[in-house]
Motif scaffolding. Structure first.
Motif, PDB file in Angstrom:
ATOM      1  N   LEU A 195       3.906  10.746   2.473  1.00 39.91           N
ATOM      2  CA  LEU A 195       5.028  10.525   1.563  1.00 39.91           C
ATOM      3  C   LEU A 195       5.215  11.657   0.567  1.00 39.91           C
ATOM      4  N   ASP A 220      -1.019   4.002   3.567  1.00 40.00           N
ATOM      5  CA  ASP A 220      -0.037   3.598   2.564  1.00 40.00           C
ATOM      6  C   ASP A 220       0.314   2.118   2.691  1.00 40.00           C
ATOM      7  N   ALA A 221       0.335   1.630   3.926  1.00 37.57           N
ATOM      8  CA  ALA A 221       0.700   0.226   4.154  1.00 37.57           C
ATOM      9  C   ALA A 221      -0.303  -0.735   3.511  1.00 37.57           C
ATOM     10  N   TYR A 223      -1.362  -0.527   0.590  1.00 38.62           N
ATOM     11  CA  TYR A 223      -0.908  -0.712  -0.783  1.00 38.62           C
ATOM     12  C   TYR A 223       0.516  -1.261  -0.866  1.00 38.62           C
ATOM     13  N   TYR A 224       1.386  -0.744  -0.018  1.00 35.15           N
ATOM     14  CA  TYR A 224       2.808  -1.059  -0.138  1.00 35.15           C
ATOM     15  C   TYR A 224       3.294  -2.122   0.846  1.00 35.15           C
ATOM     16  N   GLY A 225       2.490  -2.442   1.849  1.00 30.20           N
ATOM     17  CA  GLY A 225       2.949  -3.330   2.915  1.00 30.20           C
ATOM     18  C   GLY A 225       3.613  -2.526   4.022  1.00 30.20           C
ATOM     19  N   ASN A 228       7.677  -2.189   3.878  1.00 30.85           N
ATOM     20  CA  ASN A 228       8.097  -1.320   2.784  1.00 30.85           C
ATOM     21  C   ASN A 228       7.705   0.128   3.058  1.00 30.85           C
ATOM     22  N   THR A 229       6.510   0.340   3.607  1.00 32.57           N
ATOM     23  CA  THR A 229       6.036   1.699   3.874  1.00 32.57           C
ATOM     24  C   THR A 229       6.908   2.395   4.910  1.00 32.57           C
ATOM     25  N   GLN A 231      10.001   1.824   5.534  1.00 30.31           N
ATOM     26  CA  GLN A 231      11.262   2.143   4.876  1.00 30.31           C
ATOM     27  C   GLN A 231      11.116   3.343   3.946  1.00 30.31           C
ATOM     28  N   MET A 232       9.986   3.461   3.288  1.00 34.11           N
ATOM     29  CA  MET A 232       9.741   4.609   2.405  1.00 34.11           C
ATOM     30  C   MET A 232       9.696   5.907   3.204  1.00 34.11           C
ATOM     31  N   TYR A 233       9.060   5.883   4.357  1.00 27.88           N
ATOM     32  CA  TYR A 233       9.012   7.075   5.201  1.00 27.88           C
ATOM     33  C   TYR A 233      10.390   7.411   5.754  1.00 27.88           C
TER      34      TYR A 233
END
Length: 238
Positions: A195, A220-221, A223-225, A228-229, A231-233
């Motif tokens: 990220l 990352d998942a 921490y963020y799920g 959501n992860t 989608q962030m990527y």
């Protein structure tokens, strides 16, 4: 938009650590698709320490997005596995036996004859071929002579140097991408993209078609799920 292919090796590692089927690899792959990933990547190895050969058959039956199988094509078992499943793409990686993770690209000059022959095997089966290369213009140009459809730029060096000097870190990759564009090769990329460094990479690599990301995304998942992860990527690539 550059496509995101999620490498689910680490999901298989977690599953294998306790036996059984938790987490469920197939469900995770389907969820990655549902959350927006445009592809699923696996990298089976001979010791099956993460992705098992049978997983590949089950994933091929289940997923709807592009399926990318990475691996060492000098192993006949890997070649047979790919031909039996006919994924959208096979990515050829010069791994040594027992290697923890991929750490270099092909010498496409030294291995030109071999690569030309094995790439033809896969292309004759209707499978798109990508080969792992370092960001070296000469290696990219020689890759075009093997008949491959794409290259995958090995991005560990970029990721390692990014925080110290992002302009210097991206420079060889830009030159390699420009060379790939000149000789008509599609461009994929992967290894240690995350990220923090993904957006800058995607913005500066002309013609980047796909990134394959596993370790950082799964970390990352935690921490963020997962939804959501992903989608962030995807936002880093938009």
């Amino acid at each position: 938009m550059t496509h995101l292919s999620v490498n689910i090796n680490k999901i298989a590692t977690l599953r294998n650590s306790r036996g059984g089927n938790n987490p469920d690899l197939i469900k995770t792959a389907l969820d990655c698709e549902r959350f927006g990933a445009q592809g699923i990547t696996v990298h089976p190895r001979p010791d099956e320490r993460h992705i098992r050969y049978n997983d590949v058959f089950e994933l091929k039956k289940a997923i709807a997005t592009e399926f990318n199988i990475e691996g060492n094509c000098t192993e006949q078992k890997f070649v047979d596995l790919v031909l039996a499943n006919k994924p959208a793409q096979v990515t050829l990686v010069p791994d040594a036996l027992g290697q923890i993770t991929s750490n270099h690209g092909w010498d496409t000059i030294k291995n030109k004859a071999y690569l030309t022959d094995i790439i033809k095997v896969f292309k004759d089966a209707g499978i798109r071929v990508s080969i792992f290369v370092d960001p070296v213009v000469e290696m990219v140009e020689a890759a075009a002579e093997t008949g491959t459809d794409r290259i995958e730029l090995y991005t560990e060096a970029y990721a390692h140097q990014y925080h110290a000097d992002k302009e210097a870190s991206i420079a060889p990759y830009v030159k390699a991408a420009e060379a790939a564009n000149r000789v008509g090769l599609g461009i994929n990329a992967g290894h240690d993209l995350d990220l923090h460094n993904l957006k800058y990479f995607a913005q500066n690599i002309p013609g980047l078609l796909e990134v394959s990301i596993g370790h950082a995304l799964i970390c990352d998942a935690l921490y963020y799920g997962l939804e959501n992860t992903i989608q962030m990527y995807l936002r880093q690539l938009s």
